[in-house]
Design a protein around this motif. Structure first.
Motif, short mmCIF file in Angstrom:
data_model
loop_
_atom_site.label_atom_id
_atom_site.label_comp_id
_atom_site.label_asym_id
_atom_site.label_seq_id
_atom_site.Cartn_x
_atom_site.Cartn_y
_atom_site.Cartn_z
N TYR A 59 0.83 -1.20 0.00
CA TYR A 59 0.00 0.00 0.00
C TYR A 59 0.87 1.25 0.00
CZ TYR A 59 -3.79 -3.08 1.55
OH TYR A 59 -4.71 -4.09 1.65
N ASP A 60 0.48 2.24 -0.80
CA ASP A 60 1.07 3.57 -0.75
C ASP A 60 0.07 4.44 0.00
OD1 ASP A 60 2.30 6.00 -1.09
OD2 ASP A 60 2.49 5.84 -3.26
N SER A 61 0.49 4.99 1.13
CA SER A 61 -0.43 5.70 2.00
C SER A 61 -0.31 7.21 1.94
CB SER A 61 -0.21 5.26 3.45
OG SER A 61 -0.31 3.87 3.57
N LYS A 63 0.58 10.80 -0.22
CA LYS A 63 0.73 11.47 -1.52
C LYS A 63 1.96 12.39 -1.42
CE LYS A 63 -1.89 13.87 -4.99
NZ LYS A 63 -3.20 14.39 -5.37
N ASN A 89 5.01 -0.20 -5.58
CA ASN A 89 3.73 0.47 -5.76
C ASN A 89 3.99 1.91 -6.18
OD1 ASN A 89 1.29 1.79 -5.63
ND2 ASN A 89 0.63 0.81 -3.76
N ALA A 93 -1.03 7.34 -4.02
CA ALA A 93 -1.53 7.21 -2.66
C ALA A 93 -2.94 6.63 -2.65
CB ALA A 93 -1.51 8.56 -1.97
N GLY A 94 -3.21 5.78 -1.67
CA GLY A 94 -4.52 5.17 -1.52
C GLY A 94 -4.72 3.92 -2.35
N THR A 95 -3.67 3.43 -2.99
CA THR A 95 -3.78 2.23 -3.82
C THR A 95 -2.88 1.13 -3.28
OG1 THR A 95 -1.96 2.86 -5.28
CG2 THR A 95 -4.17 3.66 -5.87
N TYR A 96 -3.08 -0.07 -3.81
CA TYR A 96 -2.15 -1.14 -3.48
C TYR A 96 -1.85 -1.97 -4.73
CZ TYR A 96 -5.91 -4.69 -3.20
OH TYR A 96 -6.94 -5.55 -3.46
#
Length: 127
Positions: A59-61, A63, A89, A93-96
């Motif tokens: 996960y990228d948390s 930005k 990743n 942000a907000g994706t995995y």
């Protein structure tokens, strides 16, 4: 006669409880998480081992323009930690991003999660 029946019932119940406890122990295995935070305590990334199906999510948390890389490693006495698979990743942000790897019972594993601005973090686990 009555004492024999009580003994038989007690043994049957004990065997039943043992069977239920033995089959229920596999359900105790769960997902493993690794959270990577910056110096201010903000979460920049996370990695999850989903035990059901042996998939890994990176996960990228945050930005911030940087990607997060998650790797699966195993330990061997001869060579130390060996990287088995990695996933970067860079989707935002907000994706995995995810990958699968068949984790074998009895081996020592760890997840490694790295970010450009934060030292890598590690989380050990086994199957």
């Amino acid at each position: 006669m009555f004492k024999k029946w009580i003994t038989r019932i007690a043994i049957t119940c004990a065997v039943g409880v043992g069977i239920i406890a033995g089959t229920g122990s596999a359900a105790l295995a769960g997902d493993t998480w690794l959270i990577l935070s910056d110096i201010d305590g903000r979460q920049v990334g996370a990695m999850q081992h989903v035990d059901d199906g042996d998939s890994f999510r990176v996960y990228d948390s945050l930005k911030d323009g940087y990607s997060v890389e998650g790797c699966l490693q195993t330990y061997t006495p001869r060579t130390g930690w060996v990287t088995l698979r990695c996933k970067n990743n860079d989707s935002g942000a907000g994706t995995y991003e995810s990958f699968s790897y068949d984790v074998i019972t009895g081996l020592i594993y760890r997840m490694r999660l790295c970010h450009a601005l934060v030292p890598c973090a590690y989380q050990g686990f086994n199957e």
